[in-house]
Design a protein around this motif. Structure first.
Motif, PDB file in Angstrom:
ATOM      1  N   PHE A 121      72.671  18.368   3.212  1.00  0.00           N
ATOM      2  CA  PHE A 121      72.868  16.964   3.590  1.00  0.00           C
ATOM      3  C   PHE A 121      71.569  16.174   3.744  1.00  0.00           C
ATOM      4  O   PHE A 121      71.603  15.026   4.193  1.00  0.00           O
ATOM      5  CB  PHE A 121      73.658  16.888   4.906  1.00  0.00           C
ATOM      6  N   ASN A 122      70.444  16.764   3.411  1.00  0.00           N
ATOM      7  CA  ASN A 122      69.148  16.109   3.627  1.00  0.00           C
ATOM      8  C   ASN A 122      68.970  15.705   5.088  1.00  0.00           C
ATOM      9  O   ASN A 122      68.417  14.654   5.418  1.00  0.00           O
ATOM     10  CB  ASN A 122      68.983  14.883   2.724  1.00  0.00           C
ATOM     11  N   ALA A 123      69.446  16.555   5.977  1.00  0.00           N
ATOM     12  CA  ALA A 123      69.309  16.335   7.420  1.00  0.00           C
ATOM     13  C   ALA A 123      68.459  17.467   7.979  1.00  0.00           C
ATOM     14  O   ALA A 123      68.892  18.624   8.003  1.00  0.00           O
ATOM     15  CB  ALA A 123      70.672  16.304   8.092  1.00  0.00           C
ATOM     16  N   SER A 124      67.255  17.145   8.438  1.00  0.00           N
ATOM     17  CA  SER A 124      66.317  18.196   8.812  1.00  0.00           C
ATOM     18  C   SER A 124      66.399  18.603  10.271  1.00  0.00           C
ATOM     19  O   SER A 124      65.853  19.638  10.658  1.00  0.00           O
ATOM     20  CB  SER A 124      64.886  17.749   8.500  1.00  0.00           C
ATOM     21  N   ASN A 125      67.062  17.796  11.101  1.00  0.00           N
ATOM     22  CA  ASN A 125      67.027  18.105  12.526  1.00  0.00           C
ATOM     23  C   ASN A 125      68.409  17.990  13.154  1.00  0.00           C
ATOM     24  O   ASN A 125      69.334  17.404  12.599  1.00  0.00           O
ATOM     25  CB  ASN A 125      66.055  17.174  13.249  1.00  0.00           C
ATOM     26  N   MET A 126      68.522  18.585  14.327  1.00  0.00           N
ATOM     27  CA  MET A 126      69.770  18.574  15.081  1.00  0.00           C
ATOM     28  C   MET A 126      69.434  18.721  16.560  1.00  0.00           C
ATOM     29  O   MET A 126      68.428  19.347  16.918  1.00  0.00           O
ATOM     30  CB  MET A 126      70.676  19.723  14.618  1.00  0.00           C
ATOM     31  N   ALA A 127      70.252  18.120  17.406  1.00  0.00           N
ATOM     32  CA  ALA A 127      70.074  18.245  18.853  1.00  0.00           C
ATOM     33  C   ALA A 127      71.444  18.391  19.494  1.00  0.00           C
ATOM     34  O   ALA A 127      72.448  17.901  18.965  1.00  0.00           O
ATOM     35  CB  ALA A 127      69.353  17.018  19.416  1.00  0.00           C
ATOM     36  N   LEU A 128      71.492  19.066  20.631  1.00  0.00           N
ATOM     37  CA  LEU A 128      72.763  19.332  21.311  1.00  0.00           C
ATOM     38  C   LEU A 128      72.539  19.330  22.813  1.00  0.00           C
ATOM     39  O   LEU A 128      71.526  19.828  23.313  1.00  0.00           O
ATOM     40  CB  LEU A 128      73.324  20.677  20.853  1.00  0.00           C
ATOM     41  N   THR A 129      73.506  18.765  23.522  1.00  0.00           N
ATOM     42  CA  THR A 129      73.480  18.844  24.978  1.00  0.00           C
ATOM     43  C   THR A 129      74.888  19.070  25.491  1.00  0.00           C
ATOM     44  O   THR A 129      75.870  18.708  24.835  1.00  0.00           O
ATOM     45  CB  THR A 129      72.871  17.573  25.603  1.00  0.00           C
ATOM     46  N   TYR A 179      61.208  23.649  18.572  1.00  0.00           N
ATOM     47  CA  TYR A 179      60.149  22.908  19.266  1.00  0.00           C
ATOM     48  C   TYR A 179      58.806  23.039  18.566  1.00  0.00           C
ATOM     49  O   TYR A 179      58.002  22.098  18.539  1.00  0.00           O
ATOM     50  CB  TYR A 179      60.044  23.421  20.709  1.00  0.00           C
ATOM     51  N   PHE A 180      58.554  24.188  17.963  1.00  0.00           N
ATOM     52  CA  PHE A 180      57.232  24.462  17.391  1.00  0.00           C
ATOM     53  C   PHE A 180      57.114  24.095  15.908  1.00  0.00           C
ATOM     54  O   PHE A 180      56.094  24.368  15.280  1.00  0.00           O
ATOM     55  CB  PHE A 180      56.884  25.944  17.574  1.00  0.00           C
ATOM     56  N   ASP A 181      58.144  23.472  15.343  1.00  0.00           N
ATOM     57  CA  ASP A 181      58.127  23.124  13.922  1.00  0.00           C
ATOM     58  C   ASP A 181      57.483  21.747  13.750  1.00  0.00           C
ATOM     59  O   ASP A 181      58.126  20.713  13.898  1.00  0.00           O
ATOM     60  CB  ASP A 181      59.554  23.117  13.367  1.00  0.00           C
ATOM     61  N   ALA A 182      56.198  21.728  13.421  1.00  0.00           N
ATOM     62  CA  ALA A 182      55.466  20.473  13.290  1.00  0.00           C
ATOM     63  C   ALA A 182      55.921  19.666  12.079  1.00  0.00           C
ATOM     64  O   ALA A 182      55.757  18.434  12.048  1.00  0.00           O
ATOM     65  CB  ALA A 182      53.965  20.752  13.193  1.00  0.00           C
ATOM     66  N   ASP A 183      56.504  20.320  11.077  1.00  0.00           N
ATOM     67  CA  ASP A 183      56.934  19.612   9.870  1.00  0.00           C
ATOM     68  C   ASP A 183      58.023  18.578  10.156  1.00  0.00           C
ATOM     69  O   ASP A 183      58.149  17.584   9.436  1.00  0.00           O
ATOM     70  CB  ASP A 183      57.439  20.604   8.817  1.00  0.00           C
ATOM     71  N   ILE A 184      58.820  18.814  11.174  1.00  0.00           N
ATOM     72  CA  ILE A 184      59.883  17.867  11.532  1.00  0.00           C
ATOM     73  C   ILE A 184      59.612  17.201  12.881  1.00  0.00           C
ATOM     74  O   ILE A 184      60.499  16.571  13.460  1.00  0.00           O
ATOM     75  CB  ILE A 184      61.260  18.557  11.579  1.00  0.00           C
ATOM     76  N   ASP A 185      58.380  17.344  13.384  1.00  0.00           N
ATOM     77  CA  ASP A 185      58.053  16.817  14.710  1.00  0.00           C
ATOM     78  C   ASP A 185      58.991  17.426  15.746  1.00  0.00           C
ATOM     79  O   ASP A 185      59.620  16.733  16.548  1.00  0.00           O
ATOM     80  CB  ASP A 185      58.152  15.284  14.716  1.00  0.00           C
ATOM     81  N   GLY A 199      70.280  14.422  11.954  1.00  0.00           N
ATOM     82  CA  GLY A 199      69.609  13.377  11.195  1.00  0.00           C
ATOM     83  C   GLY A 199      68.182  13.791  10.925  1.00  0.00           C
ATOM     84  O   GLY A 199      67.857  14.996  10.896  1.00  0.00           O
ATOM     85  N   ASN A 200      67.319  12.808  10.748  1.00  0.00           N
ATOM     86  CA  ASN A 200      65.899  13.060  10.523  1.00  0.00           C
ATOM     87  C   ASN A 200      65.090  12.279  11.552  1.00  0.00           C
ATOM     88  O   ASN A 200      65.368  11.097  11.805  1.00  0.00           O
ATOM     89  CB  ASN A 200      65.496  12.635   9.111  1.00  0.00           C
ATOM     90  N   ASN A 201      64.101  12.912  12.132  1.00  0.00           N
ATOM     91  CA  ASN A 201      63.302  12.253  13.160  1.00  0.00           C
ATOM     92  C   ASN A 201      62.622  10.994  12.648  1.00  0.00           C
ATOM     93  O   ASN A 201      62.381  10.057  13.414  1.00  0.00           O
ATOM     94  CB  ASN A 201      62.259  13.219  13.719  1.00  0.00           C
ATOM     95  N   ASP A 202      62.289  10.960  11.352  1.00  0.00           N
ATOM     96  CA  ASP A 202      61.634   9.771  10.798  1.00  0.00           C
ATOM     97  C   ASP A 202      62.637   8.706  10.364  1.00  0.00           C
ATOM     98  O   ASP A 202      62.272   7.709   9.748  1.00  0.00           O
ATOM     99  CB  ASP A 202      60.727  10.149   9.630  1.00  0.00           C
ATOM    100  N   ASN A 203      63.908   8.918  10.672  1.00  0.00           N
ATOM    101  CA  ASN A 203      64.975   7.939  10.428  1.00  0.00           C
ATOM    102  C   ASN A 203      65.309   7.754   8.955  1.00  0.00           C
ATOM    103  O   ASN A 203      65.961   6.770   8.592  1.00  0.00           O
ATOM    104  CB  ASN A 203      64.627   6.586  11.063  1.00  0.00           C
ATOM    105  N   THR A 204      64.912   8.672   8.095  1.00  0.00           N
ATOM    106  CA  THR A 204      65.315   8.577   6.694  1.00  0.00           C
ATOM    107  C   THR A 204      66.788   8.949   6.563  1.00  0.00           C
ATOM    108  O   THR A 204      67.321   9.739   7.346  1.00  0.00           O
ATOM    109  CB  THR A 204      64.474   9.506   5.802  1.00  0.00           C
ATOM    110  N   PRO A 205      67.495   8.369   5.575  1.00  0.00           N
ATOM    111  CA  PRO A 205      68.941   8.613   5.445  1.00  0.00           C
ATOM    112  C   PRO A 205      69.268  10.040   5.031  1.00  0.00           C
ATOM    113  O   PRO A 205      68.459  10.720   4.379  1.00  0.00           O
ATOM    114  CB  PRO A 205      69.377   7.620   4.355  1.00  0.00           C
ATOM    115  N   MET A 206      70.452  10.469   5.397  1.00  0.00           N
ATOM    116  CA  MET A 206      71.004  11.739   4.954  1.00  0.00           C
ATOM    117  C   MET A 206      71.858  11.496   3.715  1.00  0.00           C
ATOM    118  O   MET A 206      71.992  10.367   3.242  1.00  0.00           O
ATOM    119  CB  MET A 206      71.856  12.363   6.063  1.00  0.00           C
ATOM    120  N   VAL A 207      72.456  12.547   3.200  1.00  0.00           N
ATOM    121  CA  VAL A 207      73.453  12.409   2.145  1.00  0.00           C
ATOM    122  C   VAL A 207      74.658  11.673   2.726  1.00  0.00           C
ATOM    123  O   VAL A 207      74.995  11.824   3.911  1.00  0.00           O
ATOM    124  CB  VAL A 207      73.870  13.802   1.609  1.00  0.00           C
TER     125      VAL A 207
END
Length: 426
Positions: free
Chosen positions: A18-26, A44-50, A287-295
């Protein structure tokens, strides 16, 4: 640990799918406000996706898409509308500076589409919410009131929303910004039958020997919704029959009471699923931390599997409890407020209710400020009346609903009428 594993695995899969590099859950305990889970990113340690950026609490937040719709529906119920209230899902222009037959989306016009580009005609609020249909949602926000809906959402814990003059009717489609923690906790207000308890990440502070240094971090819950309204929302959001046309059985949990709502922003930059039981609320974002669109896919595909997997696990770790449901009869006597959209004059013969057909949008029958009051004498005075009325009348004509025809609408409900003579219900 379970949440971290689920988020990481699904987020990695989403990169290619989906061209979605990140995910968060609470996850939050709605009764106490305790934060049970906070996974701010896939790693947390993946600098490529901040990865060190915590999406769960990041400000000013992200647009929630359709995940915001329940707040407008709750305010509508609070105002006197019902889950059986009918509005029309037809192509509609909402911009008062534009002609009713001009379906431009460019400001100052506003004519939203539905996610599947289909229009369904008359829909109850229950079905429109469960299936996340956009046109009815915009009508619901107008009926509920923009200022009132914002005020309710804030009282339920969403702190990032601004003033009414910052928004228009697009608010109900996710035009504001929220944090994942806030909107997850806000849904918890439904779970607790209308009592909002602020979140707390701290249980207590102890020293090295276990002695309590500081306690009392929990705040007292405050009622912000009548229990009956919250129970109606729980019933609507946990109704698998109303949701069935979506075909997404992944959101169903047979044997459990689980309410759920998804949301996807227009440009597919954010995908959400928020759901709850009486004991736990789970919110997830992708989504993506840099706000780029997903599929361009609906959130049920992007985050639904991960949300379901975690909720399934959470159900094994929390008590099995059902939502409270009010059995009190609705005081709404107007046909349009109890599911009858064919007209406003009804009568009963042989225990069957009939209506004198005269198909109009809801603003023909109700004053939006007083839905259970008298039928408006001059409904055209409402600024949205003509915009809503013309496409509905065209729909009725195209589908063969002629005025003046007497049609059966079902067995009579004894709560409303036992008369055998024609009556206009006002």
């Amino acid at each position: 640990e379970k949440a971290e594993e689920i988020v990481y695995r699904n987020a990695i899969n989403n990169v290619e799918a989906f061209n979605a590099s990140n995910m968060a859950l609470t996850a939050v305990d709605p009764k106490t406000g305790e934060i049970l889970v906070m996974v701010g990113s896939r790693d947390y340690f993946d600098a490529d996706i901040d990865g060190a950026y915590n999406v769960v609490v990041s400000h000013p937040g992200r647009q929630p898409g359709s995940a915001f719709k329940p707040f407008a529906y709750a305010q509508a119920l609070l105002k006197g509308y019902t889950p059986e209230t009918v509005v029309f899902d037809v192509k509609t222009q909402f911009g008062t500076a534009c002609a009713p037959d001009n379906f431009s989306k460019e400001y100052p016009c506003f004519s939203p589409d539905n996610y599947d580009n289909l229009f369904r005609g008359p829909m109850t609020l229950r079905n429109a919410l469960a299936q996340s249909i956009n046109v009815p949602a915009v009508k619901v926000l107008y009926l509920a009131g923009l200022s009132e809906t914002l005020s309710l959402a804030k009282s339920m814990g969403i702190a990032t929303l601004g003033n009414p003059n910052q928004y228009g009717l697009t608010l109900v489609l996710g035009g504001g910004e929220v944090t994942l923690l806030d909107i997850t906790n806000a849904y918890g207000t439904f779970a607790t039958d209308g009592i909002h308890t602020p979140t707390t990440p701290i249980l207590r502070i102890e020293d090295a020997s276990g002695q309590v240094i500081e306690d009392g971090f929990h705040e007292q819950g405050v009622r912000v919704l009548p229990a009956g309204v919250a129970q109606q929302m729980n019933d609507m959001l946990s109704d698998p029959v109303a949701r069935e046309p979506l075909g997404n059985t992944a959101l169903n949990f047979p044997g459990y009471d689980v309410a759920v709502k998804t949301g996807t922003t227009n440009e597919y930059r954010d995908a959400w699923t928020i759901g709850y039981t009486p004991n736990v609320v789970v919110g997830i974002w992708a989504g993506n931390n840099d706000n780029t669109p997903m599929v361009k896919k609906v959130s049920g595909l992007i985050v639904g599997p991960a949300w379901r997997e975690f909720m399934q696990y959470a159900l094994t770790e929390t008590p099995v409890t059902s939502f409270s449901r009010s059995d009190a009869p609705s005081p709404a006597f107007k046909p349009v407020l109890r599911g009858i959209w064919q007209g406003n004059t009804t009568y009963v013969q042989n225990n069957i209710e009939f209506v004198q057909q005269s198909v109009h949008e809801i603003l023909h029958w109700v004053d939006k400020h007083n839905p259970t009051g008298p039928v408006p004498t001059d409904p055209q005075n409402d600024s949205q009346y003509t915009l809503w009325a013309l496409p509905v009348r065209a729909w009725a004509q195209q589908n063969g609903y002629a005025d003046g025809v007497s049609v059966p609408v079902g067995p009579v409900n004894p709560i409303f009428s036992t008369s055998t003579t024609p009556v206009t219900i006002r």
